[in-house]
Design an enzyme around this catalytic site. Structure first.
Site, short mmCIF file in Angstrom:
data_model
loop_
_atom_site.label_atom_id
_atom_site.label_comp_id
_atom_site.label_asym_id
_atom_site.label_seq_id
_atom_site.Cartn_x
_atom_site.Cartn_y
_atom_site.Cartn_z
N ASN A 9 2.42 -7.22 -10.18
CA ASN A 9 3.35 -6.59 -9.31
C ASN A 9 4.08 -7.97 -8.84
O ASN A 9 3.79 -8.45 -7.79
CB ASN A 9 2.74 -5.76 -8.10
CG ASN A 9 3.73 -5.53 -6.97
OD1 ASN A 9 4.93 -5.57 -7.02
ND2 ASN A 9 3.51 -5.11 -5.80
N TRP A 10 5.50 -7.94 -9.45
CA TRP A 10 6.23 -9.07 -9.11
C TRP A 10 7.18 -8.82 -7.62
O TRP A 10 7.56 -9.87 -7.18
CB TRP A 10 7.24 -9.51 -9.95
CG TRP A 10 6.84 -9.80 -11.47
CD1 TRP A 10 5.37 -9.92 -11.75
CD2 TRP A 10 7.50 -10.09 -12.69
NE1 TRP A 10 5.13 -10.19 -13.19
CE2 TRP A 10 6.62 -10.49 -13.39
CE3 TRP A 10 8.72 -10.11 -12.95
CZ2 TRP A 10 6.91 -10.77 -15.08
CZ3 TRP A 10 9.07 -10.47 -14.14
CH2 TRP A 10 8.24 -11.04 -15.09
N LYS A 11 7.20 -7.90 -7.08
CA LYS A 11 7.71 -7.46 -6.01
C LYS A 11 9.14 -8.00 -5.94
O LYS A 11 9.65 -7.85 -6.91
CB LYS A 11 7.01 -8.23 -4.68
CG LYS A 11 5.52 -8.10 -4.70
CD LYS A 11 4.78 -8.25 -3.34
CE LYS A 11 3.29 -8.14 -3.61
NZ LYS A 11 2.37 -8.19 -2.36
N HIS A 96 3.14 1.86 -2.79
CA HIS A 96 2.31 0.30 -2.35
C HIS A 96 2.43 0.31 -0.84
O HIS A 96 3.68 0.85 -0.15
CB HIS A 96 3.31 -0.68 -3.04
CG HIS A 96 2.78 -2.14 -2.90
ND1 HIS A 96 2.85 -2.79 -1.60
CD2 HIS A 96 1.94 -2.68 -3.78
CE1 HIS A 96 2.42 -3.85 -1.93
NE2 HIS A 96 1.56 -3.88 -2.89
N GLU A 98 3.55 -2.03 1.25
CA GLU A 98 4.61 -2.56 1.46
C GLU A 98 5.84 -1.44 1.85
O GLU A 98 6.61 -1.37 2.65
CB GLU A 98 5.15 -3.61 0.69
CG GLU A 98 4.24 -4.79 1.13
CD GLU A 98 4.12 -5.87 -0.19
OE1 GLU A 98 4.92 -5.78 -1.09
OE2 GLU A 98 3.09 -6.52 0.07
N GLU A 168 -6.02 -1.06 -2.58
CA GLU A 168 -5.68 -2.33 -2.08
C GLU A 168 -5.98 -2.31 -0.67
O GLU A 168 -4.78 -1.80 0.32
CB GLU A 168 -4.06 -2.48 -2.43
CG GLU A 168 -3.57 -2.30 -3.81
CD GLU A 168 -2.40 -2.92 -4.22
OE1 GLU A 168 -2.49 -4.15 -4.82
OE2 GLU A 168 -1.19 -2.78 -3.27
N GLY A 174 -1.86 -10.34 -0.10
CA GLY A 174 -0.98 -11.64 0.18
C GLY A 174 -1.64 -12.51 1.15
O GLY A 174 -0.94 -13.47 1.80
N SER A 214 -5.23 -10.10 -3.44
CA SER A 214 -5.34 -11.53 -3.51
C SER A 214 -6.37 -11.87 -4.67
O SER A 214 -7.18 -12.52 -4.58
CB SER A 214 -6.16 -11.99 -2.28
OG SER A 214 -5.18 -12.20 -1.36
N GLY A 235 -0.48 -9.46 -7.15
CA GLY A 235 1.09 -9.68 -6.75
C GLY A 235 1.21 -11.25 -6.97
O GLY A 235 1.52 -11.64 -8.04
N GLY A 236 0.76 -12.07 -6.00
CA GLY A 236 1.04 -13.77 -5.91
C GLY A 236 0.75 -14.28 -7.39
O GLY A 236 1.28 -15.00 -7.82
#
Ligand code: PEP
Length: 251
Positions: A9-11, A96, A98, A168, A174, A214, A235-236
């Site tokens: 997930n590159w956001k 998600h 977010e 998640e 993150g 993470s 993500g990251g």
């Protein structure tokens, strides 16, 4: 037998130029030749078409990070399921945390979006998960159960088999903090039990449940080694080609 899925997930990162660089890195890291794992990248909308083109000779699939549940019309700034399939997407992340927190997604919009994705042959990656507060109050199992039930309302068992769930825990997204393998397994088993109640055991056993929060090269093997963990939503670490490739090959 559930096939592993490792999804990035590159956001809101990587416009077309950066996306090309990251995808080139993934090719160099041999991410595209993973045989026992499905690999997915989810760039922002503006980088979807170029990613599809760039990856056309690989098995890496491309997904979006959101969609609107209407087909078209006066919804400024939104993108529909048919637009995503036309752009070559095969997956779409839905709900998600977010998006739930900053953009008003609710269990009801998540359900509408999941249905619209399935109607259009897009695999919805439906995100569920609790905040730290909710875990401290010991309501996390009930909350995730409610989110799961709401997301699948009105979805048949054959359609459900095409969906993917991502558990998640918000406190792990993150933050560098990760659920322990035991915490992940317990929640994944709980979600599978909820799916068995909604459908039947066979259907529940066929639905992939990813862990997100993470995940990185150092913890992926243990998390992915859990019985009910069928992959990761990352993500990251998905923004670093080497790290993402290491997660793909962690098992
Ligand atoms: C995510 O946002 O889906 C996620 C899991 O992020 P991170 O890996 O950075 O925690």
């Amino acid at each position: 037998m559930r096939r592993f899925l490792i999804a990035g997930n590159w956001k809101m990162n990587c416009g077309p130029a950066d996306a090309a660089e990251l995808l080139e890195g993934l090719k160099n890291a041999k991410a595209e030749v993973a045989e026992e794992v499905d690999v997915l990248v989810c760039p922002p909308f503006v980088s979807l078409s170029m990613s599809v083109n760039y990856l056309h000779d690989t098995d890496i699939q491309v997904g979006a990070q959101n969609l609107h549940f209407e087909d078209n019309g006066a919804f400024t700034g939104e993108v529909s399921a048919t637009m995503l399939t036309e752009a070559g997407c095969a997956f779409v992340i839905i709900g998600h945390s977010e998006r739930r927190e900053y953009f008003g997604e609710t269990d009801s919009t998540v359900n509408k979006k999941a249905k619209k994705a399935l109607e259009n042959d897009l695999v919805p990656v439906i995100c569920v998960g609790e905040s730290l507060d909710q875990r401290k109050q010991d309501i996390h199992y009930q909350l995730v159960e409610n989110q799961t039930k709401a997301a699948f309302e009105g979805i048949s068992s054959s359609e459900a088999l095409d969906a993917v769930i991502a558990y998640e825990p918000i406190w792990a997204i993150g933050t560098g903090e990760t659920a322990t393998p035991e915490q992940a397994q317990e929640m994944h088993a709980h979600i599978r039990g909820v799916l068995a109640g909604l459908y039947d055991k066979e259907t529940a056993d066929g639905i992939r449940i990813l862990y997100g929060g993470s995940m990185k090269p150092g913890n992926a093997e243990e998390l992915l080694g859990q019985e009910d963990v069928d992959g990761g939503l990352i993500g990251g670490a998905s923004l670093k080609a080497e790290d993402f490739a290491q997660i793909i090959y962690a098992r």
